[in-house]
Design a protein around this motif. Structure first.
Motif, PDB file in Angstrom:
ATOM      1  N   PRO A   1     -31.849  10.592  37.961  1.00  0.00           N
ATOM      2  CA  PRO A   1     -30.857  11.032  37.394  1.00  0.00           C
ATOM      3  C   PRO A   1     -29.653  10.084  36.743  1.00  0.00           C
ATOM      4  CG  PRO A   1     -30.403  12.420  38.865  1.00  0.00           C
ATOM      5  CD  PRO A   1     -31.236  11.593  39.742  1.00  0.00           C
ATOM      6  N   VAL A   2     -30.064   9.659  35.682  1.00  0.00           N
ATOM      7  CA  VAL A   2     -28.556   9.500  34.888  1.00  0.00           C
ATOM      8  C   VAL A   2     -27.590  10.193  34.372  1.00  0.00           C
ATOM      9  CG1 VAL A   2     -27.640   7.905  32.781  1.00  0.00           C
ATOM     10  CG2 VAL A   2     -30.391   7.696  33.991  1.00  0.00           C
ATOM     11  N   ILE A   3     -26.291   9.582  35.116  1.00  0.00           N
ATOM     12  CA  ILE A   3     -24.803  10.866  35.007  1.00  0.00           C
ATOM     13  C   ILE A   3     -24.371   9.530  33.619  1.00  0.00           C
ATOM     14  CG2 ILE A   3     -22.845  10.759  35.816  1.00  0.00           C
ATOM     15  CD1 ILE A   3     -24.429  11.079  38.942  1.00  0.00           C
ATOM     16  N   ALA A   4     -24.409  10.657  32.699  1.00  0.00           N
ATOM     17  CA  ALA A   4     -23.139   9.436  31.245  1.00  0.00           C
ATOM     18  C   ALA A   4     -21.907  10.007  31.535  1.00  0.00           C
ATOM     19  CB  ALA A   4     -23.689  11.142  30.226  1.00  0.00           C
ATOM     20  N   GLY A   5     -21.439   8.805  31.346  1.00  0.00           N
ATOM     21  CA  GLY A   5     -20.048   8.383  31.969  1.00  0.00           C
ATOM     22  C   GLY A   5     -19.541   8.828  30.155  1.00  0.00           C
ATOM     23  N   ASN A   6     -17.881   9.107  30.501  1.00  0.00           N
ATOM     24  CA  ASN A   6     -17.324   9.635  29.399  1.00  0.00           C
ATOM     25  C   ASN A   6     -16.945   8.998  28.317  1.00  0.00           C
ATOM     26  OD1 ASN A   6     -17.271  11.778  31.143  1.00  0.00           O
ATOM     27  ND2 ASN A   6     -15.255  11.784  31.330  1.00  0.00           N
TER      28      ASN A   6
END
Length: 79
Positions: free
Chosen positions: A74-79
């Motif tokens: 999974p790719v964790i989206a940055g803020n």
């Protein structure tokens, strides 16, 4: 039956730079998958590409087997 379908797909560095194709052709598996995704029927695909419905099924089964063994991270989206 599944093994018979898999005999229809070949990978040869001399054909389409090693992309999986329908045996005896230069028709890549990805091209068939793309046409299915675009909504073309098996009949349309077989007539356009001069292949059989079993060839289309083999391409779909090949894609299934490739994706079945694929690890997903999974790719964790940055803020």
């Amino acid at each position: 039956m599944e093994k018979d379908f898999m005999k229809r797909i070949v990978v040869d560095q001399k054909v389409m730079v090693g992309k999986p194709v329908i045996k005896g052709t230069r028709i890549a598996v990805y091209e068939i998958i793309a046409r299915v995704a675009q909504g073309q029927t098996f009949k349309e695909i077989t007539e356009d590409l001069d292949i059989t419905e079993d060839d289309v099924r083999a391409a779909l089964m090949y894609a299934e087997k490739i994706l079945e063994g694929e690890d997903i991270f999974p790719v964790i989206a940055g803020n």
